[in-house]
Write a protein that holds these residues in place. Structure first.
Motif, mmCIF file in Angstrom:
data_model
loop_
_atom_site.group_PDB
_atom_site.id
_atom_site.type_symbol
_atom_site.label_atom_id
_atom_site.label_comp_id
_atom_site.label_asym_id
_atom_site.label_seq_id
_atom_site.Cartn_x
_atom_site.Cartn_y
_atom_site.Cartn_z
ATOM 1 N N ALA A 44 -7.789 -50.688 70.757
ATOM 2 C CA ALA A 44 -8.368 -51.346 71.935
ATOM 3 C C ALA A 44 -8.492 -52.843 71.723
ATOM 4 O O ALA A 44 -8.176 -53.637 72.625
ATOM 5 N N ARG A 45 -8.936 -53.242 70.537
ATOM 6 C CA ARG A 45 -9.051 -54.678 70.257
ATOM 7 C C ARG A 45 -7.696 -55.343 70.225
ATOM 8 O O ARG A 45 -7.525 -56.473 70.705
ATOM 9 N N ARG A 46 -6.701 -54.669 69.655
ATOM 10 C CA ARG A 46 -5.359 -55.254 69.541
ATOM 11 C C ARG A 46 -4.727 -55.519 70.899
ATOM 12 O O ARG A 46 -4.010 -56.506 71.073
ATOM 13 N N VAL A 47 -4.971 -54.644 71.865
ATOM 14 C CA VAL A 47 -4.319 -54.785 73.176
ATOM 15 C C VAL A 47 -5.247 -55.351 74.239
ATOM 16 O O VAL A 47 -4.813 -55.615 75.365
ATOM 17 N N GLY A 48 -6.521 -55.539 73.917
ATOM 18 C CA GLY A 48 -7.446 -56.130 74.871
ATOM 19 C C GLY A 48 -7.847 -55.200 75.996
ATOM 20 O O GLY A 48 -8.056 -55.629 77.135
ATOM 21 N N LEU A 49 -7.975 -53.906 75.691
ATOM 22 C CA LEU A 49 -8.378 -52.919 76.686
ATOM 23 C C LEU A 49 -9.743 -52.333 76.330
ATOM 24 O O LEU A 49 -10.208 -52.450 75.195
ATOM 25 N N THR A 50 -10.375 -51.696 77.300
ATOM 26 C CA THR A 50 -11.620 -50.991 77.018
ATOM 27 C C THR A 50 -11.314 -49.735 76.208
ATOM 28 O O THR A 50 -10.202 -49.193 76.288
ATOM 29 N N PRO A 51 -12.259 -49.249 75.431
ATOM 30 C CA PRO A 51 -12.029 -48.011 74.687
ATOM 31 C C PRO A 51 -11.650 -46.835 75.594
ATOM 32 O O PRO A 51 -10.809 -46.010 75.220
ATOM 33 N N ALA A 52 -12.237 -46.771 76.791
ATOM 34 C CA ALA A 52 -11.938 -45.657 77.692
ATOM 35 C C ALA A 52 -10.483 -45.709 78.155
ATOM 36 O O ALA A 52 -9.776 -44.689 78.157
ATOM 37 N N ALA A 53 -10.018 -46.904 78.546
ATOM 38 C CA ALA A 53 -8.633 -47.052 78.990
ATOM 39 C C ALA A 53 -7.667 -46.801 77.836
ATOM 40 O O ALA A 53 -6.608 -46.183 78.009
ATOM 41 N N THR A 54 -8.031 -47.271 76.657
ATOM 42 C CA THR A 54 -7.192 -47.061 75.476
ATOM 43 C C THR A 54 -7.101 -45.580 75.144
ATOM 44 O O THR A 54 -6.013 -45.076 74.822
ATOM 45 N N ARG A 55 -8.217 -44.878 75.239
ATOM 46 C CA ARG A 55 -8.223 -43.445 74.935
ATOM 47 C C ARG A 55 -7.301 -42.681 75.894
ATOM 48 O O ARG A 55 -6.523 -41.820 75.463
ATOM 49 N N ARG A 56 -7.350 -43.001 77.190
ATOM 50 C CA ARG A 56 -6.497 -42.315 78.160
ATOM 51 C C ARG A 56 -5.021 -42.538 77.848
ATOM 52 O O ARG A 56 -4.208 -41.611 77.898
ATOM 53 N N SER A 57 -4.676 -43.773 77.512
ATOM 54 C CA SER A 57 -3.277 -44.067 77.199
ATOM 55 C C SER A 57 -2.840 -43.382 75.912
ATOM 56 O O SER A 57 -1.736 -42.834 75.829
ATOM 57 N N LEU A 58 -3.695 -43.392 74.899
ATOM 58 C CA LEU A 58 -3.347 -42.754 73.632
ATOM 59 C C LEU A 58 -3.172 -41.247 73.794
ATOM 60 O O LEU A 58 -2.255 -40.653 73.223
ATOM 61 N N ILE A 59 -4.039 -40.636 74.576
ATOM 62 C CA ILE A 59 -3.914 -39.194 74.798
ATOM 63 C C ILE A 59 -2.608 -38.887 75.529
ATOM 64 O O ILE A 59 -1.907 -37.916 75.204
ATOM 65 N N THR A 60 -2.255 -39.722 76.505
ATOM 66 C CA THR A 60 -0.996 -39.526 77.227
ATOM 67 C C THR A 60 0.190 -39.669 76.289
ATOM 68 O O THR A 60 1.106 -38.830 76.282
ATOM 69 N N LEU A 61 0.190 -40.716 75.475
ATOM 70 C CA LEU A 61 1.289 -40.943 74.538
ATOM 71 C C LEU A 61 1.341 -39.859 73.464
ATOM 72 O O LEU A 61 2.431 -39.467 73.025
ATOM 73 N N GLN A 62 0.195 -39.372 73.069
ATOM 74 C CA GLN A 62 0.150 -38.289 72.084
ATOM 75 C C GLN A 62 0.709 -37.004 72.685
ATOM 76 O O GLN A 62 1.469 -36.269 72.029
ATOM 77 N N THR A 63 0.382 -36.729 73.940
ATOM 78 C CA THR A 63 0.889 -35.538 74.619
ATOM 79 C C THR A 63 2.413 -35.607 74.775
ATOM 80 O O THR A 63 3.106 -34.586 74.654
ATOM 81 N N LEU A 64 2.932 -36.812 75.004
ATOM 82 C CA LEU A 64 4.377 -37.004 75.151
ATOM 83 C C LEU A 64 5.102 -37.007 73.810
ATOM 84 O O LEU A 64 6.328 -36.983 73.766
ATOM 85 N N GLY A 65 4.336 -37.091 72.711
ATOM 86 C CA GLY A 65 4.945 -37.021 71.387
ATOM 87 C C GLY A 65 5.270 -38.347 70.739
ATOM 88 O O GLY A 65 5.874 -38.377 69.661
ATOM 89 N N TYR A 66 4.855 -39.467 71.362
ATOM 90 C CA TYR A 66 5.169 -40.776 70.797
ATOM 91 C C TYR A 66 4.102 -41.276 69.825
ATOM 92 O O TYR A 66 4.347 -42.196 69.047
ATOM 93 N N VAL A 67 2.941 -40.693 69.870
ATOM 94 C CA VAL A 67 1.820 -41.096 69.015
ATOM 95 C C VAL A 67 1.240 -39.850 68.349
ATOM 96 O O VAL A 67 1.121 -38.793 68.990
#
Length: 273
Positions: A44-67
């Protein structure tokens, strides 16, 4: 402001711009050699997003298999390489660019690369090397400050005057080595000199041990669309020796590559943008 935006880009985004997609891409791009694993808060700090927004994106990327995730730390997975390989093969990099890079390395040893300009950086889109020493990696997909590389300075020299001055005004050069030029006025003079000679030489600007020579790759209208370089170890080669021994063949290779690019509309469109 979306992560990765320059200050003046927010007003130029189209109405169809997808904010969520941009956030996801920014998260993928924030992982690098020094940030291979990160907690949610670190991402979140690296990309300048809120933890909530970062969590949603990470979960999406994890579900897609990229993270992936281990012990609350996130990391990229091998699947991310499919994104880069899609460009590599669709753009015919192996067929169009690598033959001349191999030829240069067979003639002179060391390494050779092709790069294009992306924002403030140069991105390496092709590379061939016989070097094994530990130093800044010029692998395909690597990106470095354009002002600190021979490839980047050639690309900057190909910009119109207003674009070059805008670039100089926006950058904050980092002292990557004790020899890195960080004074904006000196950088501007260096680029103007490259524009005058038609080639760039650098010594230990990006990393210690790298002396390089680069020339432009131009489209049929004369616009610089990419740059080609040859590099060696500082101490074993000098800018003067590179110019004397390699410049004619480097320019000939750049001309061949430019001609080859013109025969592949997809590659021409990608590089010419």
């Amino acid at each position: 402001m979306t992560p990765g935006d320059q200050p003046d880009q927010q007003n130029t985004r189209p109405a169809e711009f997808v904010e969520a997609l941009a956030k996801g891409i920014a998260i993928l791009e924030c992982f690098d050699a020094t940030h291979a694993e990160m907690t949610l808060s670190e991402v979140a700090r690296r990309v300048g997003l809120t933890p909530a927004a970062t969590r949603r994106s990470l979960i999406t990327l994890q579900t897609l298999g990229y993270v992936g995730q281990k012990n609350k730390r996130f990391h990229l997975t091998p699947k991310i390489m499919t994104l880069g390989s899609a460009f590599y093969f669709s753009a015919r990099i192996d067929e169009v660019l690598l033959p001349d890079l191999r030829g240069l390395v067979e003639s002179f040893g060391d390494a050779s690369s092709v790069g294009t300009l992306d924002g403030l950086d140069v991105i390496y889109i092709a590379h061939y090397s016989v070097q094994r020493a530990r130093r800044a990696a010029a692998v395909v997909g690597a990106r470095y400050p354009a002002c600190s590389t021979s490839l980047g300075r050639v690309l900057l020299a190909g910009l119109p005057d207003d674009a070059l001055k805008s670039y100089i005004a926006r950058i904050e050069p980092a002292p990557l080595t004790s020899r890195t030029i960080i004074d904006p006025d000196e950088l501007y003079r260096e680029v103007l000199a490259v524009r005058e000679t038609g080639y760039s030489t650098t010594v230990d600007q990006l990393d210690y041990g790298i002396t390089a020579l680069a020339v432009p790759i131009r489209d049929p209208e004369g616009k610089t669309i990419a740059a080609l370089n040859t590099s060696g170890y500082t101490g074993l080669v000098t800018p003067e020796s590179l110019v004397a021994e390699r410049l004619p063949e480097l320019r000939a290779a750049a001309s061949r590559i430019a001609h080859a690019i013109s025969r592949y509309p997809i590659l021409q469109s990608i590089i010419g943008t």
